[in-house]
Design an enzyme around this catalytic site. Sequence first.
Site, PDB file in Angstrom:
ATOM      1  N   TYR A 161       1.107  -0.858   0.856  1.00 44.88           N
ATOM      2  CA  TYR A 161       0.261  -0.424   0.097  1.00 44.88           C
ATOM      3  C   TYR A 161       0.399   1.187   0.100  1.00 44.88           C
ATOM      4  CZ  TYR A 161      -3.907   3.348   2.006  1.00 44.88           C
ATOM      5  OH  TYR A 161      -4.150   4.260   1.660  1.00 44.88           O
ATOM      6  N   ALA A 163       3.607   1.622  -0.533  1.00 46.21           N
ATOM      7  CA  ALA A 163       4.508   1.381  -1.935  1.00 46.21           C
ATOM      8  C   ALA A 163       3.391   2.440  -3.138  1.00 46.21           C
ATOM      9  CB  ALA A 163       5.061   0.521  -2.620  1.00 46.21           C
TER      10      ALA A 163
HETATM   11  P1  NAD Z   1     -13.298   2.734   1.218  1.00 44.69           P
HETATM   12  O1  NAD Z   1     -12.375   1.347   0.810  1.00 44.69           O
HETATM   13  O2  NAD Z   1     -14.532   3.067   1.844  1.00 44.69           O
HETATM   14  O3  NAD Z   1     -13.352   3.506  -0.341  1.00 44.69           O
HETATM   15  C1  NAD Z   1     -12.704   3.029  -1.707  1.00 44.69           C
HETATM   16  C2  NAD Z   1     -13.570   2.385  -3.015  1.00 44.69           C
HETATM   17  O4  NAD Z   1     -12.934   1.734  -3.976  1.00 44.69           O
HETATM   18  C3  NAD Z   1     -14.651   1.571  -2.741  1.00 44.69           C
HETATM   19  O5  NAD Z   1     -16.315   1.844  -2.499  1.00 44.69           O
HETATM   20  C4  NAD Z   1     -14.049   0.666  -3.292  1.00 44.69           C
HETATM   21  O6  NAD Z   1     -15.459  -0.455  -3.781  1.00 44.69           O
HETATM   22  C5  NAD Z   1     -13.788   0.942  -4.627  1.00 44.69           C
HETATM   23  N1  NAD Z   1     -12.743   0.432  -5.450  1.00 44.69           N
HETATM   24  C6  NAD Z   1     -12.106  -0.715  -4.934  1.00 44.69           C
HETATM   25  N2  NAD Z   1     -11.516  -1.481  -6.208  1.00 44.69           N
HETATM   26  C7  NAD Z   1     -11.641  -0.676  -7.282  1.00 44.69           C
HETATM   27  C8  NAD Z   1     -11.462  -0.897  -8.740  1.00 44.69           C
HETATM   28  N3  NAD Z   1     -11.152  -2.001  -8.938  1.00 44.69           N
HETATM   29  N4  NAD Z   1     -12.462   0.054  -8.957  1.00 44.69           N
HETATM   30  C9  NAD Z   1     -12.894   0.670  -8.517  1.00 44.69           C
HETATM   31  N5  NAD Z   1     -13.341   1.350  -8.072  1.00 44.69           N
HETATM   32  C10 NAD Z   1     -12.944   0.126  -6.484  1.00 44.69           C
HETATM   33  O7  NAD Z   1     -12.284   3.184   1.886  1.00 44.69           O
HETATM   34  P2  NAD Z   1     -11.621   5.091   1.942  1.00 44.69           P
HETATM   35  O8  NAD Z   1     -11.897   4.940   3.257  1.00 44.69           O
HETATM   36  O9  NAD Z   1     -12.672   5.366   1.531  1.00 44.69           O
HETATM   37  O10 NAD Z   1     -10.540   5.299   0.134  1.00 44.69           O
HETATM   38  C11 NAD Z   1     -10.796   6.420  -0.856  1.00 44.69           C
HETATM   39  C12 NAD Z   1      -9.144   6.356  -0.672  1.00 44.69           C
HETATM   40  O11 NAD Z   1      -8.478   7.040   0.725  1.00 44.69           O
HETATM   41  C13 NAD Z   1      -8.826   5.286  -1.088  1.00 44.69           C
HETATM   42  O12 NAD Z   1      -7.399   5.880  -2.274  1.00 44.69           O
HETATM   43  C14 NAD Z   1      -7.323   4.775  -0.286  1.00 44.69           C
HETATM   44  O13 NAD Z   1      -6.148   4.039  -0.658  1.00 44.69           O
HETATM   45  C15 NAD Z   1      -7.150   6.858   0.630  1.00 44.69           C
HETATM   46  N6  NAD Z   1      -6.704   6.983   2.065  1.00 44.69           N
HETATM   47  C16 NAD Z   1      -7.845   6.297   2.609  1.00 44.69           C
HETATM   48  C17 NAD Z   1      -7.384   6.722   4.085  1.00 44.69           C
HETATM   49  C18 NAD Z   1      -8.287   6.439   5.646  1.00 44.69           C
HETATM   50  O14 NAD Z   1      -7.701   7.116   6.883  1.00 44.69           O
HETATM   51  N7  NAD Z   1      -9.718   5.922   5.184  1.00 44.69           N
HETATM   52  C19 NAD Z   1      -6.186   7.352   3.968  1.00 44.69           C
HETATM   53  C20 NAD Z   1      -5.275   7.462   3.289  1.00 44.69           C
HETATM   54  C21 NAD Z   1      -5.423   7.245   1.622  1.00 44.69           C
END
Ligand code: NAD
Length: 253
Positions: A161, A163
Site C-alpha cells: 500500500y 509503495a
Molecule cells: P473505502 O474502502 O471506503 O473506499 C474505497 C473504494 O474503492 C470502495 O468503494 C471500493 O469499492 C472502491 N474500489 C476498490 N477497488 C476498485 C476497483 N478496482 N475499481 C473501482 N473501484 C474500486 O476507503 P476510503 O477510506 O474511502 O478510501 C478512499 C481512498 O482514500 C483510497 O484510495 C484510500 O487508499 C485513500 N486513503 C484512505 C485513508 C483512510 O484512512 N481511510 C487514508 C489515506 C488514503
Amino acid sequence: MHLLNVHLVGRSESLPAGGGSGIGRAVCARLAREGALVAVADCNEAGAAETLRGLPAGDHQAWGVDVGCSEGVAGLVGRVQTHYSRPATICVNCAGITTDEFLLKQTEEAFDAVLRVNLKGTFLVTQAVAQALVASGAPGGSIINMGSIVGKVGNLGQVNYAASKAGVEALTKTAAKELARYGIRCNTVLPGFVRSPMTDKVPQKVLDKFAAMVPLGRLGEPEDVADVCAFLASDESRYITGASVEVTGGLFI
Ligand code: NAD
C-alpha cells in the site's frame, strides 16, 4: 466557488449500519452540493447506487468500473462524454484497497493486487480523463488523486500500500508537468487516518494509538478530505498543480 460540470468520483464501500461513509462518497456529496454533476464510479455498483441516492437533485449518474482494467476505464470515460456531451472536467480518484501483511509474509499476489488498483488504476483513469479533455479542445480540468501519508512515511504491514501511494504521488507530479500546457491541474491529497470502511478493518486499539498521535487530537472524517478536494477542484486553487496536500490533523509532521 465556481465548479465545472462533470465530476468523476470513486465511491466508498457500503456504509456500516448507522452510518459513517468513505472518502469518495463524501467527495460526491460535497461536489454535488457545489452544483456539480457527479458520475459516481465504483466496482461496487450497489454502493455507487447508494451514493447516488444520497445526492441532491441533479443529473448525477452511477456506473460500475474496475479502475484496474483499461477497457473498463475507457468505457466509463466514453459514457461520461456521451451522457454529458463533454468530458469530465474534474476527476477525483478515490478507488483504493489494502491487503495488509508484513513484508516477510507479503505474497506476490497481494502486492500485485494493491498496485493494480491503487497505482495502475490511478494511471489508467488519469490518462483516459486527460486524453478526453485534450481531445475535446476545451482548456482546463482538475485531476485529484488520493495518495496517503503512508506513501511518505511507510507503515507497518503496508509495504504494498505504501509503495502504491508513493507511486500515486510521483505519477501525479509527472502528470502535472505534462498536462499544465493544456490547463489541466493534477494534485495529490494525502489523508492520514480517516474513519471509513477501509479503516474499519483496522483494530480499534491501533486506531486509538494513531488518534493519540494526531496533534489535532482525533482521526479524520471523510468530510475533512472532501473539503480539500472541493478546493482543489475549484478555481480557487487555480495556481496549484503538482502539489501534495496533507490532510492528517498534523500526524507525522
Ligand atoms: P473505502 O474502502 O471506503 O473506499 C474505497 C473504494 O474503492 C470502495 O468503494 C471500493 O469499492 C472502491 N474500489 C476498490 N477497488 C476498485 C476497483 N478496482 N475499481 C473501482 N473501484 C474500486 O476507503 P476510503 O477510506 O474511502 O478510501 C478512499 C481512498 O482514500 C483510497 O484510495 C484510500 O487508499 C485513500 N486513503 C484512505 C485513508 C483512510 O484512512 N481511510 C487514508 C489515506 C488514503
